[in-house]
Design an enzyme around this catalytic site. Structure first.
Site, PDB file in Angstrom:
ATOM      1  N   LYS A   1       0.840  -1.175   0.184  1.00  0.00           N
ATOM      2  CA  LYS A   1      -0.102  -0.194   0.056  1.00  0.00           C
ATOM      3  C   LYS A   1       0.854   1.197   0.126  1.00  0.00           C
ATOM      4  CE  LYS A   1      -3.360   2.964   0.372  1.00  0.00           C
ATOM      5  NZ  LYS A   1      -4.348   2.868   1.545  1.00  0.00           N
TER       6      LYS A   1
ATOM      7  N   LYS B   1       0.605  12.040   5.328  1.00  0.00           N
ATOM      8  CA  LYS B   1       0.890  10.842   6.160  1.00  0.00           C
ATOM      9  C   LYS B   1       1.291   9.631   5.655  1.00  0.00           C
ATOM     10  CE  LYS B   1      -2.055   7.905   7.463  1.00  0.00           C
ATOM     11  NZ  LYS B   1      -2.549   6.546   7.301  1.00  0.00           N
TER      12      LYS B   1
END
Length: 329
Positions: free
Chosen positions: A202, A277
């Site tokens: 991811k 993030k």
């Protein structure tokens, strides 16, 4: 569910070298026993709804009670905290914003592991540091539960339509049980390896996504300044070698596409703050593995600047608007 004693090898980044015996639930396919869901934000809400559509009874909670209203109206049972979810369900999915949130939900005073049942299957679809996934897997194993990381790709649209891609890390013998739930929410469920490899996949995907979005935004902006009509330029790109997801599915230029955040003042979608993030996670792992990522580093800095200049809650495709404003347009 009845639990059976069986031998299994839990691989957490290679840290456990020997076979251990653990209580693991028997999980029959297509069983419609209660499923816990923790985290009902932009992604978690439609994911939980899809489980309900497939006939799974849901017991859920969220730190913001108002986020629970929609799934409650559809029949989900709402409780006060993650520990209560774990007390009532032995299959739990979490979808949370960051590593600290995951640590708190699993190991905090009212966390899942306070009341988790032996043999429970814990699936975390948050995007977090792979090392945190490994820590949670070790903590869960000590309580006789199984933890798997299963972050997603596809955004809010894919979450709503049930077409997410899940990247799954964990014990391979538990993949079939996890897949039973995940296929209710996604079109692709891919086994990546031991715990943490789902997160690794991811993080790599999102770094490329962010780089591609900036490239698409720069390209569209340049073409517009050279006199090209935005829809025409997008059409040309999408029939040429420059085509990418950011140009043909999620175009950042207002008016080019319908049903995407750029057509709604960059509201909804995947927030700039969350992208920053995720890029930070990529930077940390790149540093730890001594991997050169010059474009990834620059992309991270651009999204951090956007957060500092009022774009934190806008969709990450608002980088197009950010670049235009930087040029005084």
């Amino acid at each position: 569910m009845a639990a059976v004693l069986r031998g299994s090898r839990y691989l957490v980044g290679g840290c456990c070298k020997h076979a251990t015996f653990a209580l693991v639930s028997t999980r029959s396919m297509a069983s419609k026993t209660q499923v816990g869901f923790i985290g009902l934000g932009n992604m978690g809400n439609p994911m939980a709804k899809n489980l309900l559509k497939h006939g799974f009874p849901i017991i859920a909670t969220d730190v913001f009670p108002e986020s629970c209203k929609e799934v409650q109206e559809l029949g989900a049972q709402i409780v006060d905290n993650p520990a209560e979810v774990a007390d009532k369900a032995d299959r739990i999915i979490t979808m949370l914003p960051s590593s600290p949130n995951v640590i708190d939900v699993y190991t905090g005073p009212n966390g899942i592991l306070k009341k988790v049942k032996k043999g429970s299957l814990l699936i975390d679809s948050s995007t977090i540091d792979p090392s945190v996934s490994k820590e949670m897997a070790i903590a869960a194993e000590k309580m006789g539960a199984v933890f798997m990381d299963a972050p997603v790709s596809g955004g809010v649209g894919a979450a709503s339509s049930g077409k997410l891609t899940f990247m799954v890390g964990g014990a391979e013998e538990e993949f079939t049980a996890a897949k039973e739930l995940l296929t209710c929410m996604g079109a692709n469920v891919v086994y990546c390896g031991h715990v943490g490899t789902g997160q690794a996949a991811k993080i790599c995907n999102n770094m490329l996504l962010a780089i591609g979005m900036i490239g698409t935004s720069e390209t569209m902006n340049l073409g517009i300044r050279l006199g090209l009509e935005p829809k025409l330029l997008a059409k040309i790109l999408n029939m040429s070698s420059g085509r990418c997801w950011s140009s043909d599915t999620y175009n950042p230029v207002p008016g080019v596409m319908e049903g995407v955040p750029s057509g709604n003042n960059y509201q909804g979608g995947f927030g700039t703050q969350l992208m920053a993030k995720d890029l930070g996670l990529a930077q940390n792992t790149a540093t730890n593995t001594r991997t050169p990522v010059p474009l990834g580093s620059l992309t991270h800095q651009i999204y951090r600047m956007m957060c500092a200049r009022g774009y934190a809650n806008k969709d990450f495709s608002s980088v197009f608007q950010f670049l235009r404003e930087e040029e005084g347009q």
